[in-house]
Design an enzyme around this catalytic site. Sequence first.
Site, PDB file in Angstrom:
ATOM      1  N   LYS A 159       0.586  -1.529  -0.357  1.00 42.96           N
ATOM      2  CA  LYS A 159      -0.127  -0.041  -0.392  1.00 42.96           C
ATOM      3  C   LYS A 159       0.646   1.312  -0.057  1.00 42.96           C
ATOM      4  O   LYS A 159       1.819   0.893   0.841  1.00 42.96           O
ATOM      5  CB  LYS A 159      -0.764  -0.111   1.014  1.00 42.96           C
ATOM      6  CG  LYS A 159      -1.983  -1.036   0.547  1.00 42.96           C
ATOM      7  CD  LYS A 159      -2.817  -0.593   2.140  1.00 42.96           C
ATOM      8  CE  LYS A 159      -4.055  -1.524   2.510  1.00 42.96           C
ATOM      9  NZ  LYS A 159      -4.611  -1.084   3.514  1.00 42.96           N
ATOM     10  N   ARG A 292     -12.425  14.265   9.713  1.00 49.32           N
ATOM     11  CA  ARG A 292     -13.299  14.873   9.242  1.00 49.32           C
ATOM     12  C   ARG A 292     -14.491  14.725   9.989  1.00 49.32           C
ATOM     13  O   ARG A 292     -14.570  13.253   9.967  1.00 49.32           O
ATOM     14  CB  ARG A 292     -12.722  15.279   7.916  1.00 49.32           C
ATOM     15  CG  ARG A 292     -12.625  14.072   7.419  1.00 49.32           C
ATOM     16  CD  ARG A 292     -12.917  14.478   6.189  1.00 49.32           C
ATOM     17  NE  ARG A 292     -12.467  12.829   4.644  1.00 49.32           N
ATOM     18  CZ  ARG A 292     -13.438  12.286   4.043  1.00 49.32           C
ATOM     19  NH1 ARG A 292     -14.787  12.302   4.999  1.00 49.32           N
ATOM     20  NH2 ARG A 292     -12.758  11.133   3.659  1.00 49.32           N
ATOM     21  N   ARG A 338     -26.001   6.854  -1.755  1.00 52.56           N
ATOM     22  CA  ARG A 338     -25.657   7.937  -2.726  1.00 52.56           C
ATOM     23  C   ARG A 338     -26.031   8.146  -3.988  1.00 52.56           C
ATOM     24  O   ARG A 338     -25.448   7.164  -4.167  1.00 52.56           O
ATOM     25  CB  ARG A 338     -23.685   7.911  -2.188  1.00 52.56           C
ATOM     26  CG  ARG A 338     -23.098   8.019  -1.177  1.00 52.56           C
ATOM     27  CD  ARG A 338     -21.516   8.142  -1.283  1.00 52.56           C
ATOM     28  NE  ARG A 338     -20.842   7.752   0.413  1.00 52.56           N
ATOM     29  CZ  ARG A 338     -19.469   8.210   0.784  1.00 52.56           C
ATOM     30  NH1 ARG A 338     -18.783   8.375  -0.559  1.00 52.56           N
ATOM     31  NH2 ARG A 338     -19.311   7.655   1.751  1.00 52.56           N
TER      32      ARG A 338
END
Length: 449
Positions: A159, A292, A338
Site C-alpha cells: 500500500k 473530519r 449516495r
Amino acid sequence: MAINRILIANRGEIALRIHRAAHEMGIETVAVHSTADADAMHVRLADHAVCIGPPAAAESYLNHAAIISAAEVAGCDAIHPGYGFLSENARFAEKVEAHDIAWIGPKPEHIVTMGDKVQAKKTAGELGLPLVPGSDGAVSDPEEGRKIASEIGYPVIIKAASGGGGRGMKVCESEDKIESLMSQAGSEAKAAFGDATVYIEKYLGNPRHIEFQVFGDGNGNAIHLGERDCSLQRRHQKVLEEAPSPVISDEERERMGEVCAQAMRDMGYRGAGTIEFLWEDGEFYFIEMNTRLQVEHPVTEAITGVDLVREQIRIADGKPLSVAQKDLEFRGHAIECRINAEDPFTFAPSPGKVTYYHPAGGMHVRVDSGLYAGYSIPPYYDSMIAKLIVYGRDREGCIMRLRRALEEMVVEGVKTNIPLHRELLHQKDVLHGDYSIKWLEEWLESRED
C-alpha cells in the site's frame, strides 16, 4: 470566543448541511463559491456569499489565500471545511488558526499524524487499536519485503503510505512477484501523490468495512457514537452505508466503541473523527482514521439523535460535549444511498441541467441535496448530487421504506445511479446483510455476463 459567523469552505450538499446547522444555532453563514457554482443552493441560502475563483478546484475551493481572505473580509469567527477539499489539510488548518479564526475541525497535529498511513498505523497501535499484521513502517528493500511477507503469510497487500482511493495498492500472492509489485505500487503512488513510500500488510480475503464515529472535546473527554457498515463499495468508493452493522453484536459495539473512545481520550482529540476497520471472522483491523466529518454521518445521526455538525461547532466554540457516553442510546436502523449524477451501471459522469426534481418524502426520510429544477450540475467536481437517508424501527422496515423512497425520487435531465440502488435493494445478499467489500464489484461483473 463566541462563534457568530461561519465561513463554509465547501460546496454542494455538505455546504448546505453546515448552513442549516449554523442557522439553527443562530449563527450567520458565509458561502464561498467558484464561478461555476454561482447559482448553487448553498450560495442562495447563505447570509453572505463570496466568489473565490474560477471553476478549477485548485484555483477556488483549494485556494488557501482566497478562502482566508474571504473569511477576513466577511468578518467570520470560524471556518468549517466540510469533507473533501481542505478538510484534512493540516497546513490550511494552521493558517486559519494563525489568523485568529476558529478551525471547526481537529487539531492540526492530529490531522498530520492520521494523514500519513505509516504514522497513523504506528499511533493506532500505541493507542491500543487492533492492527492488521504487517510491516512496522515503510518498506523500500524487496528483500525486506519478502521477509515480512513470509512472516505474516501470503497473500499480502502493498500500500501507498500517502493517498487512497485504491491507487498505489497491489495484492501479492507469492514471493516471486513481490519485487515487481513493490516497484509498481511505488511508481503509482509517486505519480498520484508525489510520494513513493509503501508498506506491507496481511491481505484479508473477504472483509467488511466497519467504521466507528468518535467525538472529542480536545481536553481528554471523548465518546463513540457506534459503528457504520460501509462494505458496499466500488473501486474503494462507498455506495451505500448503514448503521448499525448487520454483523456487529451489542457486546462488540460496546467493546470496540470504548477502545476507540479511549484512544481519542489519550490523544486529546478534538471534534469529529472516524476510525475505520476491516472486519473479518469477528476480528477488527485498523485501516485509517479520517479527521473530519464523513459523507455518511447522517445514518449515525438517525440512530443516536445527535446532530454531529452542531456538535462540531459547539466544540470549536470551546463548549463541552453535549452528550455523555452513558446517555447515548442506539435505536432502530438507518441506511444512506449516495445519489450520483452518473450512468447507473457504466458509472460514466453525467453533468448537465436538471429539468425536473422531486425528492422523496414521508416519515423518517431525509434528503441532503442542493438540487433544484433548472440547476446545472457542473462537470468540474465530484458526481455526488444527493444523499437519501432513511430510518426504520428495524432493518427490514428500513429497507422497505428505502425501496419506497427510491421509487418516489425523480431526477430528470441527467442520468443518476438511482436505478442501481433500486436493484441493490432486491438482492438476497443485501437483504440478509450478507456482503463484504468485494460483493458489489463481483455482482456488477455478474450482471454483465
